[in-house]
Design an enzyme around this catalytic site. Structure first.
Site, PDB file in Angstrom:
ATOM      1  N   PHE A   1       5.800   2.094   0.846  1.00 54.88           N
ATOM      2  CA  PHE A   1       5.296   3.438   1.133  1.00 54.88           C
ATOM      3  C   PHE A   1       4.669   4.027  -0.119  1.00 54.88           C
ATOM      4  CE2 PHE A   1       9.694   3.994  -0.198  1.00 54.88           C
ATOM      5  CZ  PHE A   1       9.644   5.076  -1.074  1.00 54.88           C
ATOM      6  N   CYS A   2       3.756   4.971   0.086  1.00 54.36           N
ATOM      7  CA  CYS A   2       3.193   5.751  -1.017  1.00 54.36           C
ATOM      8  C   CYS A   2       3.357   7.225  -0.656  1.00 54.36           C
ATOM      9  CB  CYS A   2       1.746   5.355  -1.305  1.00 54.36           C
ATOM     10  SG  CYS A   2       0.590   5.543   0.084  1.00 54.36           S
ATOM     11  N   TRP A   3       2.434   8.079  -1.053  1.00 60.19           N
ATOM     12  CA  TRP A   3       2.607   9.508  -0.832  1.00 60.19           C
ATOM     13  C   TRP A   3       2.398   9.879   0.639  1.00 60.19           C
ATOM     14  CZ3 TRP A   3       4.734  13.799  -1.054  1.00 60.19           C
ATOM     15  CH2 TRP A   3       4.103  15.013  -0.755  1.00 60.19           C
TER      16      TRP A   3
ATOM     17  N   GLY B   1      -1.255   6.134   2.543  1.00 66.37           N
ATOM     18  CA  GLY B   1      -2.696   5.988   2.356  1.00 66.37           C
ATOM     19  C   GLY B   1      -3.088   4.682   1.693  1.00 66.37           C
TER      20      GLY B   1
ATOM     21  N   ILE C   1       6.034   9.019   1.864  1.00 68.84           N
ATOM     22  CA  ILE C   1       7.214   9.794   1.496  1.00 68.84           C
ATOM     23  C   ILE C   1       7.080  11.245   1.965  1.00 68.84           C
ATOM     24  CG2 ILE C   1       6.422  10.467  -0.804  1.00 68.84           C
ATOM     25  CD1 ILE C   1       9.320  10.106  -1.739  1.00 68.84           C
TER      26      ILE C   1
END
Length: 344
Positions: free
Chosen positions: A93-95, A98, A122
């Protein structure tokens, strides 16, 4: 092809078997807040992220993508090796779910390493935390440990937790001891970190008949308790640990190890120095500077912390006092009370 999953689907996967969550954001983002238990294998380090972000804002998204691909390509062997060393299922996962997590998942898939990708990143997890805390009705009865500074309340809770008692360790979640000296030797957690850890413990304890916690103030270091939890604490059964002064001083010295953090202790004391009668304040400062920590702690307790605590404790008219000579006896006293009082 990698598989996108929602937060609920990811939770189901975690319940059904071991899965490693991997945060591919930069180390500074990971440090600020992540999903508890996640590893950090970043696509960009802090400087690289700043560089790509600047290109995106000041030049174009295409320029940012080109530079990002150039940076990431150079570190691909090491990136893939780290993932290949994890022998469980993996989810990245990233922010916001994306480009970084998509790029990582795509490359890993090409190398034959299957991963899931968290939709919404997240940010979706953070929204779930806020919503859960906002709607949660914490059911267990609460036993709240109070007592003068140095009464060993945190030590008592952690020993009880080791023995399987249902404990909510707020100071551990905040990574702060809850006083002006509370961050000495520690790095306090911010609100996002605190809430992410807190919601997990609250849900874990939700079906317990009771929960033990410490009588903290509304704020613990950088973290603030949710209103519902603070009110639950205030309405709980208040237990007061009463230990001899000498024992409390020794507990504080053992907990804080001031000889390893002398300058931090002096800096923290100077914040409250003006609240203490001037001659006594000078004595305390002199003791700290000379490494006479027992004497410094004794004066701090007698002339600052104990009177302050007396004023705070006046609000609790219905309380149970546990008199003990040491922490071991206090633990026995707490056990006796929680087993004797019927759960409502």
């Amino acid at each position: 092809m990698f598989q996108d999953v929602t937060l609920n689907e990811l939770s189901t996967l975690r319940n059904n078997g071991e899965i490693t969550l991997i945060d591919v954001r930069s180390p500074s983002e990971y440090y600020d807040a992540t999903i508890p238990g996640s590893l950090n294998i970043p696509v960009f380090n802090n400087d690289e992220r700043a560089e790509v972000g600047t290109l995106y804002k000041q030049v174009s998204s295409e320029a940012a993508k080109e530079r990002g691909l150039e940076i990431f390509s150079a570190k691909l062997p090491g990136f893939i090796k780290r993932f290949s060393q994890i022998d469980t299922e993996k989810a990245v996962f990233c922010w916001r779910g994306g480009m970084r997590s998509e790029t990582a998942a795509t490359v890993l898939d090409l190398m034959g390493i299957h991963v899931y990708r968290l939709q919404g990143g997240i940010r979706s997890y953070r929204q779930w935390v806020i919503q859960t805390l906002d709607q949660l009705e914490f059911k267990p009865r609460t036993y709240v440990l109070n007592g003068y500074t140095g009464s060993g309340k945190t030590t008592i809770l952690r020993q009880l937790q080791k023995e399987g008692y249902p404990v909510l360790d707020l100071e551990k979640l905040a990574n702060h001891r809850g006083s002006i000296f509370g961050q000495i030797g520690l790095e306090p957690n911010n609100q996002k970190k605190f809430e992410s850890l807190l919601v997990q413990d609250l849900l874990r304890l939700q079906q317990s008949p009771y929960t033990l916690l410490e009588g903290e103030s509304k704020r613990i270091g950088k973290a603030v308790l949710p209103d519902f939890l603070f009110n639950k604490k205030e309405q709980g059964t208040q237990l007061f640990i009463d230990l001899p002064l000498n024992e409390r001083i020794l507990n504080i010295l053992d907990e804080y190890q001031p000889w390893d953090h002398q300058e931090q202790c002096i800096e923290a004391f100077r914040i409250i120095k003006k609240r203490i009668h001037t001659p006594i304040a000078k004595q305390i400062e002199s003791h700290l500077e000379n490494g006479e920590f027992y004497s410094a702690v004794q004066l701090l307790l007698e002339y600052y912390y104990d009177p302050l605590y007396d004023r705070t404790a006046e609000q609790y008219l219905d309380k149970i006092t546990i008199q003990a000579n040491n922490i071991t006896e206090a633990i026995k006293g707490v056990k006796t009370i929680v087993h004797e009082i019927p759960v409502r």
